[in-house]
Enzyme design. Structure first.
Site, PDB file in Angstrom:
ATOM      1  N   ASN A   9     -28.888 -29.064   0.705  1.00  0.00           N
ATOM      2  CA  ASN A   9     -28.620 -28.265  -0.480  1.00  0.00           C
ATOM      3  C   ASN A   9     -28.244 -26.850  -0.021  1.00  0.00           C
ATOM      4  O   ASN A   9     -29.119 -26.081   0.365  1.00  0.00           O
ATOM      5  CB  ASN A   9     -29.872 -28.243  -1.371  1.00  0.00           C
ATOM      6  N   TRP A  10     -26.966 -26.558  -0.068  1.00  0.00           N
ATOM      7  CA  TRP A  10     -26.510 -25.260   0.458  1.00  0.00           C
ATOM      8  C   TRP A  10     -26.750 -24.109  -0.514  1.00  0.00           C
ATOM      9  O   TRP A  10     -26.503 -22.956  -0.171  1.00  0.00           O
ATOM     10  CB  TRP A  10     -25.020 -25.332   0.807  1.00  0.00           C
ATOM     11  N   LYS A  11     -27.149 -24.399  -1.737  1.00  0.00           N
ATOM     12  CA  LYS A  11     -27.372 -23.354  -2.741  1.00  0.00           C
ATOM     13  C   LYS A  11     -26.128 -22.446  -2.818  1.00  0.00           C
ATOM     14  O   LYS A  11     -25.010 -22.937  -2.751  1.00  0.00           O
ATOM     15  CB  LYS A  11     -28.649 -22.584  -2.422  1.00  0.00           C
ATOM     16  N   HIS A  96     -33.195 -28.871 -10.294  1.00  0.00           N
ATOM     17  CA  HIS A  96     -33.730 -28.180  -9.120  1.00  0.00           C
ATOM     18  C   HIS A  96     -34.619 -27.032  -9.600  1.00  0.00           C
ATOM     19  O   HIS A  96     -34.361 -26.421 -10.641  1.00  0.00           O
ATOM     20  CB  HIS A  96     -32.578 -27.647  -8.256  1.00  0.00           C
ATOM     21  N   GLU A  98     -34.873 -24.038  -8.850  1.00  0.00           N
ATOM     22  CA  GLU A  98     -34.198 -22.761  -9.146  1.00  0.00           C
ATOM     23  C   GLU A  98     -33.484 -22.828 -10.493  1.00  0.00           C
ATOM     24  O   GLU A  98     -33.393 -21.829 -11.208  1.00  0.00           O
ATOM     25  CB  GLU A  98     -33.254 -22.393  -7.994  1.00  0.00           C
ATOM     26  N   GLU A 167     -40.178 -31.654  -4.751  1.00  0.00           N
ATOM     27  CA  GLU A 167     -40.114 -30.355  -4.077  1.00  0.00           C
ATOM     28  C   GLU A 167     -41.161 -29.424  -4.686  1.00  0.00           C
ATOM     29  O   GLU A 167     -40.914 -28.806  -5.740  1.00  0.00           O
ATOM     30  CB  GLU A 167     -38.730 -29.735  -4.262  1.00  0.00           C
ATOM     31  N   GLY A 173     -38.293 -22.490   0.475  1.00  0.00           N
ATOM     32  CA  GLY A 173     -37.842 -21.227   1.066  1.00  0.00           C
ATOM     33  C   GLY A 173     -38.963 -20.315   1.514  1.00  0.00           C
ATOM     34  O   GLY A 173     -38.745 -19.146   1.791  1.00  0.00           O
ATOM     35  N   SER A 209     -39.058 -26.292   2.706  1.00  0.00           N
ATOM     36  CA  SER A 209     -39.259 -25.812   4.083  1.00  0.00           C
ATOM     37  C   SER A 209     -39.237 -26.926   5.128  1.00  0.00           C
ATOM     38  O   SER A 209     -40.009 -26.894   6.087  1.00  0.00           O
ATOM     39  CB  SER A 209     -40.558 -24.996   4.181  1.00  0.00           C
ATOM     40  N   GLY A 230     -32.849 -27.010   2.219  1.00  0.00           N
ATOM     41  CA  GLY A 230     -32.064 -25.833   1.874  1.00  0.00           C
ATOM     42  C   GLY A 230     -31.732 -25.029   3.122  1.00  0.00           C
ATOM     43  O   GLY A 230     -30.780 -25.317   3.854  1.00  0.00           O
ATOM     44  N   GLY A 231     -32.551 -24.023   3.407  1.00  0.00           N
ATOM     45  CA  GLY A 231     -32.285 -23.060   4.478  1.00  0.00           C
ATOM     46  C   GLY A 231     -31.885 -23.689   5.811  1.00  0.00           C
ATOM     47  O   GLY A 231     -30.934 -23.242   6.461  1.00  0.00           O
TER      48      GLY A 231
HETATM   49  P1  PGA Z   1     -35.743 -24.968   1.568  1.00  0.00           P
HETATM   50  O1  PGA Z   1     -35.119 -25.415   0.149  1.00  0.00           O
HETATM   51  O2  PGA Z   1     -35.500 -26.102   2.536  1.00  0.00           O
HETATM   52  O3  PGA Z   1     -34.993 -23.719   1.931  1.00  0.00           O
HETATM   53  O4  PGA Z   1     -37.202 -24.742   1.353  1.00  0.00           O
HETATM   54  C1  PGA Z   1     -35.213 -26.749  -0.308  1.00  0.00           C
HETATM   55  C2  PGA Z   1     -34.556 -26.886  -1.655  1.00  0.00           C
HETATM   56  O5  PGA Z   1     -34.631 -25.954  -2.466  1.00  0.00           O
HETATM   57  O6  PGA Z   1     -33.934 -27.928  -1.957  1.00  0.00           O
END
Ligand code: PGA
Length: 248
Positions: A9-11, A96, A98, A167, A173, A209, A230-231
């Site tokens: 997930n590149w956001k 998600h 966010e 999640e 994050g 994470s 994500g990250g």
């Molecule tokens: P993260 O994000 O790996 O940066 O914790 C995961 C996500 O939001 O899908």
């Protein structure tokens, strides 16, 4: 056996140029493997760039990070299912954390998006998870079940077309991740819920994470069918390390 899913997930990172560059570097070492799939969720403007390069390879899928439930209309800033599909998406994230907690998406909207995706023949990846205060109050399962309740009314065969991502919001994050055992316990509850609603095998991913250092340990849990990252998915070498076994 369902393949292990490694989802990136590149956001709001990697526009079309960076997405092309990432794809080339990632594909350099990519070897398809029957028991693994790599899914990319780039920003909408980069869907085509990733689909045109990575999406051509066996075992790679591309998806949108969000869609609107209406097919078209006066919805400034939104993306329809058909548009995402035309750009190369075969899946989309829904709900998600966010979207829920930064943009105020409600369960009702999440449910409409799931149905629009199913109708458009895209795989919904429904994200669920509790916030820190909810975990501390021991409300994790109740929160997750409430988020799953948007699926009520779908028959078992339809439910089986979904992917679910657990999640925990406090782990996204933050560098903190759920222990493999804690994550597996919630995955087990999600799987039971799906079973009680008639679903067969549903892939359940863990996110929050995930890094090269903990991916293997998480995936060793039988309940964890893949990871949503994500990250640590933003750099092609780090992402290769997480998908390591795919690239052997
Ligand atoms: P993260 O994000 O790996 O940066 O914790 C995961 C996500 O939001 O899908």
């Amino acid at each position: 056996m369902t393949p292990t899913i490694f989802a990136a997930n590149w956001k709001m990172h990697h526009g079309p140029r960076a997405a092309r560059d990432f794809s080339d570097r990632f594909l350099d070492g990519y070897r398809p493997a029957a028991d693994r799939e790599v899914w990319f969720f780039p920003p909408a403007v980069s869907l085509e760039a990733v689909a045109a390069r990575a999406g051509e390879h066996a075992g790679i899928r591309v998806g949108a990070q969000n869609v609107h439930w209406e097919p078209k209309g006066a919805f400034t800033g939104e993306l329809s299912v058909a548009m995402a599909k035309e750009a190369g998406a075969s899946a989309a994230l829904v709900g998600h954390s966010e979207r829920r907690h930064v943009f105020g998406e409600r369960d009702e909207e999440t449910g409409l998006k799931v149905r629009a995706l199913l109708e458009g023949d895209l795989t919904p990846v429904l994200c669920v998870g509790e916030q820190l205060a909810e975990r501390e109050a021991d409300d994790t399962l109740e929160v997750v079940q409430r988020q799953l309740a948007v699926l009520e009314g779908l028959d078992g065969a339809t439910l089986s077309r979904l992917v679910i991502a657990y999640e925990p919001v406090w782990a996204i994050g933050t560098g903190k991740n759920a222990t493999p055992a804690d994550a597996a316990a919630v995955h087990g509850a999600i799987r039971r819920w799906c079973g009680e609603h008639g679903a067969g095998a549903v892939s359940i991913l863990y996110g929050g994470s995930v890094k090269p250092e903990n991916a293997e340990e998480l995936l060793a849990e039988e309940e964890i069918d893949g990871v949503l990252v994500g990250g640590a998915s933003l750099d092609p070498e780090t992402w290769q390390a997480i998908c390591g076994a795919v690239l052997d």
